[in-house]
Design a protein around this motif. Structure first.
Motif, PDB file in Angstrom:
ATOM      1  N   LEU A   3      79.800  58.157   7.929  1.00 33.26           N
ATOM      2  CA  LEU A   3      78.451  58.741   8.010  1.00 33.26           C
ATOM      3  C   LEU A   3      78.370  59.693   9.197  1.00 33.26           C
ATOM      4  CD1 LEU A   3      75.423  58.911   7.204  1.00 33.26           C
ATOM      5  CD2 LEU A   3      75.058  57.001   8.788  1.00 33.26           C
ATOM      6  N   PHE A   4      78.933  59.283  10.338  1.00 37.68           N
ATOM      7  CA  PHE A   4      78.926  60.152  11.513  1.00 37.68           C
ATOM      8  C   PHE A   4      79.644  61.466  11.223  1.00 37.68           C
ATOM      9  CE2 PHE A   4      81.209  61.653  15.307  1.00 37.68           C
ATOM     10  CZ  PHE A   4      80.118  62.144  16.007  1.00 37.68           C
ATOM     11  N   LEU A   5      80.814  61.398  10.568  1.00 35.42           N
ATOM     12  CA  LEU A   5      81.549  62.623  10.258  1.00 35.42           C
ATOM     13  C   LEU A   5      80.757  63.546   9.339  1.00 35.42           C
ATOM     14  CD1 LEU A   5      85.212  61.347   9.768  1.00 35.42           C
ATOM     15  CD2 LEU A   5      84.221  62.510  11.749  1.00 35.42           C
ATOM     16  N   VAL A   6      80.104  62.972   8.331  1.00 35.94           N
ATOM     17  CA  VAL A   6      79.290  63.778   7.412  1.00 35.94           C
ATOM     18  C   VAL A   6      78.130  64.427   8.171  1.00 35.94           C
ATOM     19  CG1 VAL A   6      77.690  63.617   5.457  1.00 35.94           C
ATOM     20  CG2 VAL A   6      79.917  62.503   5.333  1.00 35.94           C
ATOM     21  N   GLU A   7      77.439  63.639   8.989  1.00 38.63           N
ATOM     22  CA  GLU A   7      76.314  64.175   9.764  1.00 38.63           C
ATOM     23  C   GLU A   7      76.780  65.224  10.772  1.00 38.63           C
ATOM     24  OE1 GLU A   7      73.032  63.765   9.357  1.00 38.63           O
ATOM     25  OE2 GLU A   7      73.484  62.552   7.596  1.00 38.63           O
ATOM     26  N   LEU A   8      77.958  65.025  11.330  1.00 35.27           N
ATOM     27  CA  LEU A   8      78.520  65.981  12.284  1.00 35.27           C
ATOM     28  C   LEU A   8      78.745  67.332  11.612  1.00 35.27           C
ATOM     29  CD1 LEU A   8      79.731  66.322  15.176  1.00 35.27           C
ATOM     30  CD2 LEU A   8      81.917  65.688  14.169  1.00 35.27           C
ATOM     31  N   VAL A   9      79.329  67.319  10.432  1.00 32.74           N
ATOM     32  CA  VAL A   9      79.595  68.566   9.708  1.00 32.74           C
ATOM     33  C   VAL A   9      78.281  69.233   9.298  1.00 32.74           C
ATOM     34  CG1 VAL A   9      80.581  69.529   7.580  1.00 32.74           C
ATOM     35  CG2 VAL A   9      81.883  67.865   8.927  1.00 32.74           C
ATOM     36  N   LYS A  10      77.343  68.432   8.759  1.00 37.01           N
ATOM     37  CA  LYS A  10      76.054  69.008   8.326  1.00 37.01           C
ATOM     38  C   LYS A  10      75.305  69.628   9.495  1.00 37.01           C
ATOM     39  CE  LYS A  10      73.554  66.050   6.080  1.00 37.01           C
ATOM     40  NZ  LYS A  10      72.960  64.902   5.376  1.00 37.01           N
ATOM     41  N   SER A  11      75.219  68.911  10.603  1.00 37.17           N
ATOM     42  CA  SER A  11      74.443  69.429  11.728  1.00 37.17           C
ATOM     43  C   SER A  11      75.150  70.592  12.420  1.00 37.17           C
ATOM     44  CB  SER A  11      74.122  68.314  12.723  1.00 37.17           C
ATOM     45  OG  SER A  11      75.307  67.782  13.259  1.00 37.17           O
ATOM     46  N   ALA A  12      76.469  70.568  12.483  1.00 38.12           N
ATOM     47  CA  ALA A  12      77.200  71.688  13.076  1.00 38.12           C
ATOM     48  C   ALA A  12      76.997  72.946  12.241  1.00 38.12           C
ATOM     49  CB  ALA A  12      78.681  71.349  13.187  1.00 38.12           C
ATOM     50  N   THR A  13      76.972  72.785  10.931  1.00 38.70           N
ATOM     51  CA  THR A  13      76.725  73.928  10.043  1.00 38.70           C
ATOM     52  C   THR A  13      75.318  74.469  10.255  1.00 38.70           C
ATOM     53  OG1 THR A  13      78.252  73.003   8.418  1.00 38.70           O
ATOM     54  CG2 THR A  13      76.728  74.694   7.641  1.00 38.70           C
ATOM     55  N   ARG A  14      74.336  73.557  10.328  1.00 34.25           N
ATOM     56  CA  ARG A  14      72.947  73.989  10.555  1.00 34.25           C
ATOM     57  C   ARG A  14      72.789  74.729  11.874  1.00 34.25           C
ATOM     58  NH1 ARG A  14      69.745  68.707   9.147  1.00 34.25           N
ATOM     59  NH2 ARG A  14      71.802  68.130   9.619  1.00 34.25           N
ATOM     60  N   VAL A  15      73.386  74.206  12.939  1.00 34.99           N
ATOM     61  CA  VAL A  15      73.267  74.842  14.256  1.00 34.99           C
ATOM     62  C   VAL A  15      73.986  76.189  14.254  1.00 34.99           C
ATOM     63  CG1 VAL A  15      73.940  74.639  16.685  1.00 34.99           C
ATOM     64  CG2 VAL A  15      72.906  72.696  15.514  1.00 34.99           C
ATOM     65  N   ALA A  16      75.147  76.271  13.603  1.00 30.44           N
ATOM     66  CA  ALA A  16      75.865  77.547  13.529  1.00 30.44           C
ATOM     67  C   ALA A  16      75.045  78.591  12.777  1.00 30.44           C
ATOM     68  CB  ALA A  16      77.214  77.349  12.850  1.00 30.44           C
ATOM     69  N   LEU A  17      74.414  78.186  11.677  1.00 34.08           N
ATOM     70  CA  LEU A  17      73.574  79.124  10.931  1.00 34.08           C
ATOM     71  C   LEU A  17      72.368  79.563  11.759  1.00 34.08           C
ATOM     72  CD1 LEU A  17      73.734  77.528   7.358  1.00 34.08           C
ATOM     73  CD2 LEU A  17      74.849  79.638   8.163  1.00 34.08           C
TER      74      LEU A  17
ATOM     75  N   LEU B  93      76.052  63.145  20.169  1.00 36.70           N
ATOM     76  CA  LEU B  93      77.269  63.802  19.685  1.00 36.70           C
ATOM     77  C   LEU B  93      77.022  64.702  18.483  1.00 36.70           C
ATOM     78  CD1 LEU B  93      79.834  60.883  20.029  1.00 36.70           C
ATOM     79  CD2 LEU B  93      79.792  63.015  21.338  1.00 36.70           C
ATOM     80  N   THR B  94      75.898  64.522  17.825  1.00 37.90           N
ATOM     81  CA  THR B  94      75.562  65.337  16.669  1.00 37.90           C
ATOM     82  C   THR B  94      74.927  66.639  17.156  1.00 37.90           C
ATOM     83  OG1 THR B  94      75.136  63.304  15.434  1.00 37.90           O
ATOM     84  CG2 THR B  94      74.334  65.345  14.469  1.00 37.90           C
ATOM     85  N   PRO B  95      75.507  67.792  16.826  1.00 35.09           N
ATOM     86  CA  PRO B  95      74.974  69.066  17.313  1.00 35.09           C
ATOM     87  C   PRO B  95      73.505  69.270  16.925  1.00 35.09           C
ATOM     88  CG  PRO B  95      77.117  69.397  16.342  1.00 35.09           C
ATOM     89  CD  PRO B  95      76.724  67.985  16.040  1.00 35.09           C
ATOM     90  N   GLY B  96      72.741  69.760  17.881  1.00 36.71           N
ATOM     91  CA  GLY B  96      71.334  70.068  17.637  1.00 36.71           C
ATOM     92  C   GLY B  96      70.384  68.981  18.098  1.00 36.71           C
ATOM     93  N   THR B  97      70.917  67.823  18.482  1.00 37.07           N
ATOM     94  CA  THR B  97      70.068  66.737  18.967  1.00 37.07           C
ATOM     95  C   THR B  97      70.664  66.158  20.246  1.00 37.07           C
ATOM     96  OG1 THR B  97      71.225  65.173  17.540  1.00 37.07           O
ATOM     97  CG2 THR B  97      69.142  66.071  16.719  1.00 37.07           C
ATOM     98  N   LEU B  98      69.779  65.606  21.065  1.00 40.09           N
ATOM     99  CA  LEU B  98      70.195  65.022  22.330  1.00 40.09           C
ATOM    100  C   LEU B  98      69.300  63.842  22.655  1.00 40.09           C
ATOM    101  CD1 LEU B  98      71.851  65.314  25.025  1.00 40.09           C
ATOM    102  CD2 LEU B  98      69.940  66.680  25.851  1.00 40.09           C
ATOM    103  N   SER B  99      69.897  62.681  22.859  1.00 44.74           N
ATOM    104  CA  SER B  99      69.132  61.512  23.294  1.00 44.74           C
ATOM    105  C   SER B  99      68.829  61.694  24.771  1.00 44.74           C
ATOM    106  CB  SER B  99      69.935  60.231  23.097  1.00 44.74           C
ATOM    107  OG  SER B  99      70.252  60.067  21.750  1.00 44.74           O
ATOM    108  N   VAL B 100      67.563  61.554  25.127  1.00 46.34           N
ATOM    109  CA  VAL B 100      67.145  61.836  26.490  1.00 46.34           C
ATOM    110  C   VAL B 100      66.884  60.557  27.283  1.00 46.34           C
ATOM    111  CG1 VAL B 100      65.440  63.039  27.909  1.00 46.34           C
ATOM    112  CG2 VAL B 100      66.156  64.018  25.734  1.00 46.34           C
ATOM    113  N   ASP B 101      66.187  59.590  26.681  1.00 47.28           N
ATOM    114  CA  ASP B 101      65.793  58.401  27.419  1.00 47.28           C
ATOM    115  C   ASP B 101      65.418  57.297  26.448  1.00 47.28           C
ATOM    116  OD1 ASP B 101      65.265  56.811  29.619  1.00 47.28           O
ATOM    117  OD2 ASP B 101      63.371  57.779  30.131  1.00 47.28           O
ATOM    118  N   VAL B 102      65.386  56.085  26.966  1.00 49.57           N
ATOM    119  CA  VAL B 102      64.908  54.917  26.218  1.00 49.57           C
ATOM    120  C   VAL B 102      63.737  54.362  27.004  1.00 49.57           C
ATOM    121  CG1 VAL B 102      65.487  52.618  25.355  1.00 49.57           C
ATOM    122  CG2 VAL B 102      67.228  54.406  25.384  1.00 49.57           C
ATOM    123  N   SER B 103      62.673  53.989  26.307  1.00 51.36           N
ATOM    124  CA  SER B 103      61.517  53.422  26.993  1.00 51.36           C
ATOM    125  C   SER B 103      61.896  52.105  27.664  1.00 51.36           C
ATOM    126  CB  SER B 103      60.352  53.216  26.015  1.00 51.36           C
ATOM    127  OG  SER B 103      60.698  52.252  25.046  1.00 51.36           O
TER     128      SER B 103
END
Length: 159
Positions: A63-77, A113-123
């Motif tokens: 699932l991570f690999l699939v999401e990595l490819v999808k999000s990298a493609t979206r960010v590149a576009l 690790l998924t391009p286009g998103t960044l975890s910033v903090d946990v409450s």
């Protein structure tokens, strides 16, 4: 370390002690015998077998690999667009379904690790994970993707 894995290692050592040979092939054979034995009595023990857990971890990795490819493609576009006015960057709070520190850390890491998103903090109460996204088109869909994707697979693999 998973207590079932530890029990399997102990069974392998016991096998080697009973057979009188502590060679690597004999320890591996003892480990395999232990796996089969624990698989047979898994219902009485109320735990997943190593193979089932491995399958679930592999499913999370795929699932991570699939999401990595999808999000990298979206960010590149997005980066190739001449007009970046379509971007809607922002922060949002994701309500966590788990309060386990390890699961939260893994989820935050996979999101980062998924391009286009960044975890910033946990409450402080471990109820929310704060995330930054390069573009937020449909916030409810993003939350649903995390809940039904990474978080669900993490909880299946490690519980």
């Amino acid at each position: 370390m998973n207590r079932m894995f530890l029990a399997n290692i102990l069974l392998a050592i016991a096998w080697a002690a009973m057979s009188g040979a502590f060679s690597l092939p004999n320890l591996i054979f003892g480990f395999l015998i232990g796996m089969v034995s624990m698989f047979i009595i898994r219902e009485q023990m109320g735990t997943l077998s190593h193979l089932q857990r491995a399958r679930r971890v592999l499913s999370l990795f795929l699932l991570f690999l699939v999401e990595l490819v999808k999000s990298a493609t979206r960010v590149a576009l997005l980066a190739l667009k001449p007009n970046l006015d379509d971007l809607k960057p922002g922060f949002f709070a994701y309500e966590l379904n788990t309060d386990n520190d390890g699961e939260i850390s893994l989820l935050a890491g996979l999101i980062t690790l998924t391009p286009g998103t960044l975890s910033v903090d946990v409450s402080d109460d471990k109820k929310y994970l704060y995330i930054h996204a390069v573009t937020i088109d449909d916030l409810d869909a993003m939350r649903a993707d995390i809940a039904n994707g990474f978080e669900k697979k993490i909880m299946e693999a490690f519980r």
